[in-house]
Design a protein around this motif. Structure first.
Motif, PDB file in Angstrom:
ATOM      1  N   LEU A  33     -20.818 -23.167 -35.571  1.00  0.00           N
ATOM      2  CA  LEU A  33     -20.994 -21.795 -35.090  1.00  0.00           C
ATOM      3  C   LEU A  33     -20.525 -21.597 -33.649  1.00  0.00           C
ATOM      4  CD1 LEU A  33     -24.516 -20.924 -36.580  1.00  0.00           C
ATOM      5  CD2 LEU A  33     -22.262 -20.659 -37.599  1.00  0.00           C
ATOM      6  N   THR A  34     -20.045 -22.600 -33.048  1.00  0.00           N
ATOM      7  CA  THR A  34     -19.619 -22.457 -31.664  1.00  0.00           C
ATOM      8  C   THR A  34     -18.410 -21.526 -31.584  1.00  0.00           C
ATOM      9  OG1 THR A  34     -20.428 -24.661 -31.119  1.00  0.00           O
ATOM     10  CG2 THR A  34     -18.805 -23.708 -29.631  1.00  0.00           C
ATOM     11  N   GLY A  35     -18.505 -20.533 -30.746  1.00  0.00           N
ATOM     12  CA  GLY A  35     -17.424 -19.572 -30.618  1.00  0.00           C
ATOM     13  C   GLY A  35     -17.954 -18.206 -30.205  1.00  0.00           C
ATOM     14  N   VAL A  36     -17.083 -17.231 -30.282  1.00  0.00           N
ATOM     15  CA  VAL A  36     -17.454 -15.862 -29.909  1.00  0.00           C
ATOM     16  C   VAL A  36     -17.428 -15.003 -31.173  1.00  0.00           C
ATOM     17  CG1 VAL A  36     -16.859 -13.849 -28.505  1.00  0.00           C
ATOM     18  CG2 VAL A  36     -16.497 -16.161 -27.602  1.00  0.00           C
ATOM     19  N   LEU A  68     -21.733 -18.229 -28.766  1.00  0.00           N
ATOM     20  CA  LEU A  68     -22.637 -19.263 -29.275  1.00  0.00           C
ATOM     21  C   LEU A  68     -22.102 -20.657 -28.989  1.00  0.00           C
ATOM     22  CD1 LEU A  68     -23.415 -17.780 -32.832  1.00  0.00           C
ATOM     23  CD2 LEU A  68     -24.711 -17.461 -30.714  1.00  0.00           C
ATOM     24  N   GLY A  69     -23.063 -21.494 -28.733  1.00  0.00           N
ATOM     25  CA  GLY A  69     -22.751 -22.927 -28.668  1.00  0.00           C
ATOM     26  C   GLY A  69     -23.717 -23.657 -29.583  1.00  0.00           C
ATOM     27  N   ILE A  78     -25.143 -16.540 -25.448  1.00  0.00           N
ATOM     28  CA  ILE A  78     -25.311 -15.271 -24.739  1.00  0.00           C
ATOM     29  C   ILE A  78     -25.137 -14.148 -25.751  1.00  0.00           C
ATOM     30  CG2 ILE A  78     -24.310 -13.767 -22.965  1.00  0.00           C
ATOM     31  CD1 ILE A  78     -23.141 -16.395 -21.727  1.00  0.00           C
ATOM     32  N   ILE A  79     -25.863 -13.091 -25.551  1.00  0.00           N
ATOM     33  CA  ILE A  79     -25.633 -11.882 -26.336  1.00  0.00           C
ATOM     34  C   ILE A  79     -25.276 -10.762 -25.358  1.00  0.00           C
ATOM     35  CG2 ILE A  79     -28.124 -11.330 -26.391  1.00  0.00           C
ATOM     36  CD1 ILE A  79     -27.568 -10.100 -29.198  1.00  0.00           C
ATOM     37  N   GLU A 161     -18.342 -11.134 -36.854  1.00  0.00           N
ATOM     38  CA  GLU A 161     -17.170 -11.912 -37.263  1.00  0.00           C
ATOM     39  C   GLU A 161     -16.650 -12.687 -36.061  1.00  0.00           C
ATOM     40  OE1 GLU A 161     -14.356  -9.357 -39.140  1.00  0.00           O
ATOM     41  OE2 GLU A 161     -15.607  -9.106 -40.928  1.00  0.00           O
ATOM     42  N   ARG A 162     -16.218 -13.860 -36.344  1.00  0.00           N
ATOM     43  CA  ARG A 162     -15.771 -14.753 -35.265  1.00  0.00           C
ATOM     44  C   ARG A 162     -14.423 -14.274 -34.725  1.00  0.00           C
ATOM     45  NH1 ARG A 162     -16.624 -20.504 -34.846  1.00  0.00           N
ATOM     46  NH2 ARG A 162     -16.953 -20.691 -37.084  1.00  0.00           N
ATOM     47  N   ILE A 163     -14.305 -14.223 -33.423  1.00  0.00           N
ATOM     48  CA  ILE A 163     -13.011 -13.875 -32.829  1.00  0.00           C
ATOM     49  C   ILE A 163     -12.454 -15.026 -31.996  1.00  0.00           C
ATOM     50  CG2 ILE A 163     -13.526 -11.408 -32.750  1.00  0.00           C
ATOM     51  CD1 ILE A 163     -13.882 -11.861 -29.652  1.00  0.00           C
ATOM     52  N   THR A 164     -13.335 -15.935 -31.645  1.00  0.00           N
ATOM     53  CA  THR A 164     -12.874 -17.076 -30.837  1.00  0.00           C
ATOM     54  C   THR A 164     -13.553 -18.344 -31.377  1.00  0.00           C
ATOM     55  OG1 THR A 164     -12.682 -15.681 -28.891  1.00  0.00           O
ATOM     56  CG2 THR A 164     -12.755 -18.054 -28.500  1.00  0.00           C
ATOM     57  N   THR A 165     -12.754 -19.356 -31.571  1.00  0.00           N
ATOM     58  CA  THR A 165     -13.318 -20.619 -32.068  1.00  0.00           C
ATOM     59  C   THR A 165     -13.743 -21.490 -30.893  1.00  0.00           C
ATOM     60  OG1 THR A 165     -11.121 -21.579 -32.107  1.00  0.00           O
ATOM     61  CG2 THR A 165     -11.906 -20.590 -34.154  1.00  0.00           C
ATOM     62  N   ALA A 166     -14.366 -22.612 -31.241  1.00  0.00           N
ATOM     63  CA  ALA A 166     -14.907 -23.505 -30.209  1.00  0.00           C
ATOM     64  C   ALA A 166     -13.823 -23.986 -29.262  1.00  0.00           C
ATOM     65  CB  ALA A 166     -15.603 -24.687 -30.864  1.00  0.00           C
TER      66      ALA A 166
END
Lengths: 201, 498
Positions: A33-36, A68-69, A78-79, A161-166
């Motif tokens: 789940l790490t990412g934005v 998320l990390g 962070i939200i 939805e994810r826009i940035t991966t780890a």
């Protein structure tokens, strides 16, 4: 005698394989789940005031970004809250962002809480909870976000939805100055622009 | 009651008798095993002994003019036999040597299907065909007999038989007018039996002349070294006799009381390949049988003094002294500041010096890379450089060796950072989110290590190595040694320096 010796050898091999397997477990989806993530479609407006339990400023259309990390079962991050679907305008009167607390991921659901961003006070203990179901190999998170997600009337569901991966997660993505955004943000999120708003709490 | 009383003494007597019988049974064999005084010599316990072949002594001092004698030829006194006897006597004095005489080998092969019987049959066939004047058939049979005889060394074991074969071969060739071939045959006859004499007038004049010419030529041209027809044949004979050395004695030179005494000792080299080498050689002028025997005795004794006998043989294989290995290594720390153990994989390089039997000094270096743990408590991957040195205890065999190493261990952890606080993982450089105390950063570890391993020889100096070890660290830059007790498995190939 020979059979016993064979069994001992087998056990030794099995123990070694188990050790290697346990060690190799570190290579599983511990960073899934790490990412934005960004809410999409826009978070629906609460049907009635108080659906997000009276979080002032977040009762209308609100666009939410999660940074998320994930570290095994632990999730931090962070939200952030925005008023437009381009994720550029902060919401006046509320904290620009909050740190997630008690983030956990059990492989299916991501559960976390954050301090109520409205009003933007550091000492506030009013928590807002979220329970998001993971799908699509971590590309999508969906579930309720609110003060009482287990209540009789569940709060509206958010879909992220994810826009940035780890791998693309930058240091600036992780910056959060928990101050109120008194004016619309003059820059958007991401590495190129500061994430924090200006003003006082 | 009275019955019982009477039964008890009887029982005691029976028991006493049984014990006596048992004791007697234990003692008597012991007495039987004792040496009998003045009786049959007690067999000496068998010890490893080296077989040394004593080739027939030959007196090559042939007088061609005396080849044919009046009356019935008798077996002339052979000075060469005395030399061989002298050599055998010296060898027999050495307990670790078994002198092997041709007679010993000859006796050992008197079975009905003996090759000698076949050869003798071929001789008789050749003689009959010669008398029937069927010369080509006679030659064929004789040549077949000669070939067979040479293959089983009858020229050494039964020289008279071979001498007859050559005699009739020479006669046949003369009948055919092939004088040159007859000449060779007669020379071979003399090589096998230099002391043979013939009745004068028994053969035609031309035949006598041819044989006399052959004798004259033999003296001039036949080197004594060709006793068995060359070194390769001597080697084959040693194999046949199951011997590792041969002693050859002969007299050469002019007939009569002059000439030379020659002694040769050849043995199979102990070098790889095991070829025949000349181990001792002596020559002296003939000055009588006693002096000749003395020459033989001195030469053989001198060789024996330095010869490799079973008790002098170095039975221990020269083991390798240095062992260099390269391995693939896997390691885990049993105590870690992370919530789960994490893998470390890399390679190893080791060198062991076998100082003496059972004891070695070793040094070892491993370079290992850590892999992410299950919870991501390792903030980042890091390298471990592990060095170990100490002493080892080993058991060695032809198959390889087993070793137990003990020594000191030093680990340098390059960039080790771990935390169980997820905030420290996400914001590692933010003191507000991650207090420094929440991150462990051990840099070096010092302690003791043990390892158990095995080397299995694959081919020559190359061996397979497997070893498992564990270490315990007592010193670290952090007070509580947060990383400790590494267990290591290594496997690879090594090279032993012999």
């Amino acid at each position: 005698m020979t059979k016993g010796r064979d069994l001992t050898g087998c056990r030794a091999v099995m123990a070694m394989l188990a050790l290697v397997a346990a060690a190799a477990a570190g290579c599983t989806d511990s960073r899934l789940l790490t990412g934005v993530y960004r809410s999409s479609p826009p978070a629906p407006a609460p049907a009635t005031p108080g659906t997000i339990e009276g979080v002032a400023g977040l009762e209308g259309d609100v666009y939410v970004e999660l940074v998320l990390g994930q570290y095994g079962t632990d999730v931090v991050g962070i939200i952030r809250f925005f008023s437009n679907r381009d994720f550029t305008d902060r919401i006046g009167g509320t904290c620009n962002c909050r740190f997630l607390t008690e983030g956990r991921f059990d492989g299916q659901f991501l559960v976390f809480a954050f301090t109520n961003p409205s009003p933007c006070a550091a000492a506030l203990t009013d928590l807002i909870h979220a329970r998001l179901a993971e799908s699509g190999g971590g590309d999508t998170l969906e579930g309720p976000v609110g003060k009482d997600i287990d209540g009789a009337v569940p709060p509206p569901s958010f879909r992220f939805e994810r826009i940035t991966t780890a791998g693309d997660l930058g240091a600036t993505n992780k910056v959060c100055d928990e101050t109120a955004g008194v004016t619309p943000a003059d820059s958007g999120p991401g590495d190129e622009a500061p994430d924090v708003g200006e003003g006082a709490e | 009651m009275s019955l019982r009383r009477s039964a008890i003494p009887g029982s005691r007597g029976l028991r006493a008798m049984s014990i006596a019988v048992l004791l007697a049974g234990w003692v008597v064999p012991g007495e039987a095993a004792m040496p009998a005084k003045g009786g049959v010599p007690v067999p000496v316990p068998s010890i490893p002994r080296r077989r040394v072949a004593v080739l027939p002594g030959r007196d090559y001092r042939i007088d061609p003019s005396a080849l044919f004698i009046e009356g019935e030829p008798s077996s002339s006194s052979d000075g060469g036999a005395a030399l061989a006897n002298a050599a055998a006597a010296i060898l027999a004095r050495e307990p670790e040597v078994v002198p092997v005489r041709p007679a010993d080998l000859h006796q050992a092969d008197e079975s009905a299907d003996s090759p000698e019987l076949v050869v003798r049959g071929l001789l008789h066939l050749g003689q009959e065909r010669y008398r029937d004047i069927r010369i080509p058939e006679a030659i064929a049979a004789l040549e077949q007999g000669i070939g067979s005889a040479r293959r089983v060394f009858l020229d050494v074991l039964s020289p008279d038989l071979v001498s007859d074969l050559y005699l009739y071969q020479g006669l046949c060739y003369l009948e055919q007018g092939q004088v040159a071939l007859a000449h060779v045959a007669f020379k071979n006859l003399l090589l096998a039996t230099p002391g043979r004499r013939f009745r004068k007038g028994w053969f035609p004049q031309a035949t006598e002349a041819a044989m006399r010419t052959a004798a004259e030529d033999f003296i001039r041209t036949t080197p004594p070294e060709s006793l068995l027809g060359g070194l390769e044949r001597v080697e084959a004979f040693l194999k046949f006799a199951r011997a590792t050395a041969a002693v050859a004695t002969y007299l050469t030179g002019a007939p009569g009381e002059t000439g030379s005494v020659e002694v040769r000792v050849a043995e199979i080299s102990r070098q790889p390949g095991g070829r025949l080498v000349l181990a001792a050689r002596a020559e002296s002028r003939w000055s009588g049988p006693e002096a000749a025997a003395e020459t033989v005795s001195r030469t053989v004794s001198g060789w024996l003094a330095c010869a490799v006998l079973p008790s002098r043989e170095i039975t221990e294989k020269p083991y390798a002294r240095f062992f260099l290995d390269t391995t693939a290594a896997y390691s885990v720390f049993l105590r870690v500041p992370t919530r789960r153990i994490f893998s470390n994989a890399g390679f190893g390089l080791g060198l062991a010096w076998q100082v003496r039997e059972g004891l070695d000094l070793f040094g070892r270096v491993n370079v290992l890379n850590a892999f992410e743990d299950q919870f991501g408590d390792l903030v980042k991957q890091f390298w471990t450089i592990r060095a170990q040195a100490g002493v080892g205890y080993s058991l060695r065999g032809n198959w390889g060796r087993v070793f137990f190493h003990t020594g000191i261990a030093f680990d340098y952890l390059s960039g080790f950072e771990s935390t169980t606080d997820p905030n420290c993982k996400f914001w590692p450089n933010d003191p507000a989110r991650c207090p420094a105390s929440n991150v462990r950063r051990p840099r070096y570890l010092v302690g003791a290590a043990v390892a158990l391993g095995v080397n299995v020889t694959l081919y020559g100096p190359i061996y397979f190595v497997f070893q498992a070890g564990v270490a315990a660290y007592f010193v670290s830059n952090e007070a509580d040694t947060p990383v400790n007790f590494p267990v290591s498995l290594e496997t690879g190939l090594g090279y032993a320096f012999f």
